[in-house]
Design a protein around this motif. Structure first.
Motif, PDB file in Angstrom:
ATOM      1  N   ASP A 165       0.830  -1.199   0.000  1.00 21.74           N
ATOM      2  CA  ASP A 165       0.000   0.000   0.000  1.00 21.74           C
ATOM      3  C   ASP A 165       0.870   1.256   0.000  1.00 21.74           C
ATOM      4  O   ASP A 165       0.548   2.256  -0.661  1.00 21.74           O
ATOM      5  CB  ASP A 165      -0.910  -0.022   1.233  1.00 21.74           C
ATOM      6  CG  ASP A 165      -1.912   1.118   1.238  1.00 21.74           C
ATOM      7  OD1 ASP A 165      -2.701   1.217   0.279  1.00 21.74           O
ATOM      8  OD2 ASP A 165      -1.906   1.917   2.195  1.00 21.74           O
ATOM      9  N   GLN A 214       1.964   1.808  -3.422  1.00 20.79           N
ATOM     10  CA  GLN A 214       0.887   2.368  -4.240  1.00 20.79           C
ATOM     11  C   GLN A 214       0.781   3.872  -4.029  1.00 20.79           C
ATOM     12  O   GLN A 214       0.572   4.631  -4.994  1.00 20.79           O
ATOM     13  CB  GLN A 214      -0.438   1.693  -3.873  1.00 20.79           C
ATOM     14  CG  GLN A 214      -1.626   2.104  -4.735  1.00 20.79           C
ATOM     15  CD  GLN A 214      -1.453   1.755  -6.196  1.00 20.79           C
ATOM     16  OE1 GLN A 214      -0.833   0.739  -6.527  1.00 20.79           O
ATOM     17  NE2 GLN A 214      -1.983   2.599  -7.081  1.00 20.79           N
ATOM     18  N   GLU A 218       1.236   6.828  -6.922  1.00 20.03           N
ATOM     19  CA  GLU A 218       0.299   7.932  -7.193  1.00 20.03           C
ATOM     20  C   GLU A 218       1.001   9.279  -7.094  1.00 20.03           C
ATOM     21  O   GLU A 218       0.744  10.195  -7.898  1.00 20.03           O
ATOM     22  CB  GLU A 218      -0.869   7.853  -6.211  1.00 20.03           C
ATOM     23  CG  GLU A 218      -1.754   6.629  -6.429  1.00 20.03           C
ATOM     24  CD  GLU A 218      -2.759   6.429  -5.318  1.00 20.03           C
ATOM     25  OE1 GLU A 218      -2.756   7.245  -4.360  1.00 20.03           O
ATOM     26  OE2 GLU A 218      -3.536   5.462  -5.384  1.00 20.03           O
TER      27      GLU A 218
END
Length: 496
Positions: free
Chosen positions: A106, A109, A113
């Motif tokens: 996570d 991720q 972004e």
């Protein structure tokens, strides 16, 4: 004296789940992490030993190059572990890997972004640059990844270059990692890079798209994956044993091989939010900054020393190993693995120190004696797993053929007699000494070491021992293997 509620609950769970039988020193972990482990065992049917071992790996990955530990003098090491989860199919190696590494995925991720937004700004500036724009140029953003699973050697180094904090090679089946060496190129230096990274040596590689080679001055590569017991020979291949790669791995081989049954009705219970708790602690460590030098690629980690009492304890433990090795006169009997334990022990001590800091139990100004003692207990657990794995890997047909010399020595024999028997059966001296070590460590043991250079067979006290296949060829007994002692094997009689 008041007893912590979590501590009391953990004691009860330890009894319920027979933790003592596993041999894993769960008490070295802070209570909050013991509780997380028990929740995952109870509600997710995870294997306890895999779960706590993966916790160590995930914390090592989160720490990366933010903290190093000074082992001795100038010998400083980053925080990483090479770990293999061993077990039969269905025992559950992958589920705890996925769960406990989720917060780090996570994190990746979120970095992706952020990099996307930075790249959009960079692309817009590049577009207007052609119109004579004179604003300060934006540096081309670099995508930082931590977890990689399918990769080439070049890709691994490229990703690590972009993420100086450190990376983890996370593969469901560790064999696929070794097979990738041959899959992409016979000239792959992946294994050599892993050996170099473990020793703290800088890594270099030439990228096709770059004029100059990339350089990783402080590699920090964690490695974790699973393997089925019937594939262990892939890990214990001659070349990996010879170059020391196998010796650098920590093995997790649960004693309880039973797959836990699913509990009917547990879905109706109110489950604790284990993921939120686990993510909180992992993110607390991920938020520790990893400053870089002016070149933008060299980490500037905080180096932690042992406290005075911790150093004394650590040195005494290591010196006991040195004394044991120094007492061995025959080089063939020296285990290279033993002299490498100090590095893994120091890293485990650093990981435990950070875990205890995250749980609010200690400071991060040094490695204290509690962490050192815990690390040494963990090393003992991992070494027990290794011995059982090593013995299991020696149960193949080639080793049975190598052990034919065993029928030519008495119930008590010397290493010299074993060597002479090996010569008569065409087995090399080195192979004989390797077999002596293996046959002492198999479960149950075939041999026991009485004293330096003297061995005794234990087949008569353990009639189901592996030595059945070493002393008797089933094909010569009508396809039915018979348990024999060395003497009766020579005479063709059965051992009663």
């Amino acid at each position: 004296m008041m007893i912590d509620i979590d501590e009391l609950a953990n004691r009860i769970h330890a009894d319920v789940f027979d933790v003592a039988k596993t041999g894993i020193p769960l008490g070295v972990f802070p209570n909050v992490f013991q509780k997380i482990a028990f929740e995952l065992v109870n509600y997710e049917n995870f294997n306890l030993e895999y779960t706590v071992a993966i916790m160590l790996s995930a914390f090592a990955t989160a720490i990366g190059n933010t903290y190093h530990v000074r082992i001795k003098g100038k010998w400083v090491t980053a925080c990483f572990l090479y770990m293999i989860l061993v077990g039969r199919p269905g025992l559950g190696k992958t589920p705890p890997l996925s769960f406990l590494y989720f917060p780090i995925r996570d994190y990746d991720q979120r970095l992706l972004e952020q990099t996307r937004k930075e790249y959009e700004a960079y692309a817009q500036q590049q577009a207007v640059k052609k119109d004579g724009d004179v604003t300060e140029p934006i540096e081309k953003p670099r995508l930082m990844q931590t977890v990689i699973s399918d990769f080439t050697q070049e890709a691994m180094l490229s990703i690590h270059y972009d993420n100086p904090r450190g990376i983890v090679l996370l593969v469901d089946e560790i064999v696929s990692l070794f097979n990738s060496v041959k899959r992409y190129s016979t000239k792959s230096n992946l294994i050599e890079d892993l050996l170099s990274a473990y020793s703290g040596q800088q890594l270099k590689a030439v990228r096709k798209s770059e004029v100059f080679p990339i350089c990783i001055p402080h590699p920090c590569i964690n490695l974790i994956g699973g393997i089925q017991t019937n594939l262990l020979d892939e890990i214990f291949r001659k070349e990996y044993v010879a170059n020391g790669l196998t010796d650098r791995f920590l093995f997790v081989f649960p004693k309880n091989k039973k797959i836990p049954k699913w509990q009917i009705g547990i879905e109706q219970e109110k489950r604790p939010d284990t993921m939120s708790k686990w993510s909180y602690y992992i993110n607390k460590v991920l938020n520790i900054p990893c400053p870089l030098s002016e070149d933008g690629i060299t980490p500037q980690p905080i180096v932690l020393d042992f406290s005075e009492d911790a150093r004394t304890y650590f040195y005494n433990w290591n010196n006991s190993i040195i004394e044991e090795v120094n007492g061995i006169e025959d080089d063939n009997e020296v285990e290279s693995r033993k002299v490498k334990l100090n590095g893994n022990a120091a890293r485990l001590a650093l990981i435990l120190q950070v875990m205890r800091w995250a749980a609010g139990e200690c400071q991060m100004d040094c490695i204290d004696i509690i962490s050192v003692k815990g690390a040494i207990q963990l090393i003992e657990y991992f070494e027990d797993s290794y011995k059982r794995v090593n013995a299991l890997s020696g149960m193949d047909e080639p080793n049975r053929n190598q052990d034919r010399w065993l029928a030519m020595v008495g119930d008590t024999f010397t290493s010299s007699e074993a060597e002479q028997a090996g010569q008569k059966t065409g087995v090399s001296r080195r192979t004989v000494f390797s077999s002596l070590k293996r046959l002492c460590e198999t479960t149950p043991p075939v041999l026991q070491k009485v004293k330096q250079g003297v061995y005794e067979k234990v087949v008569k006290r353990c009639t189901t021992a592996l030595c059945t296949s070493a002393l008797s060829d089933s094909s010569e007994n009508g396809g039915e293997g018979k348990v024999q002692s060395a003497d009766s094997a020579q005479e063709g009689g059965e051992d009663e």
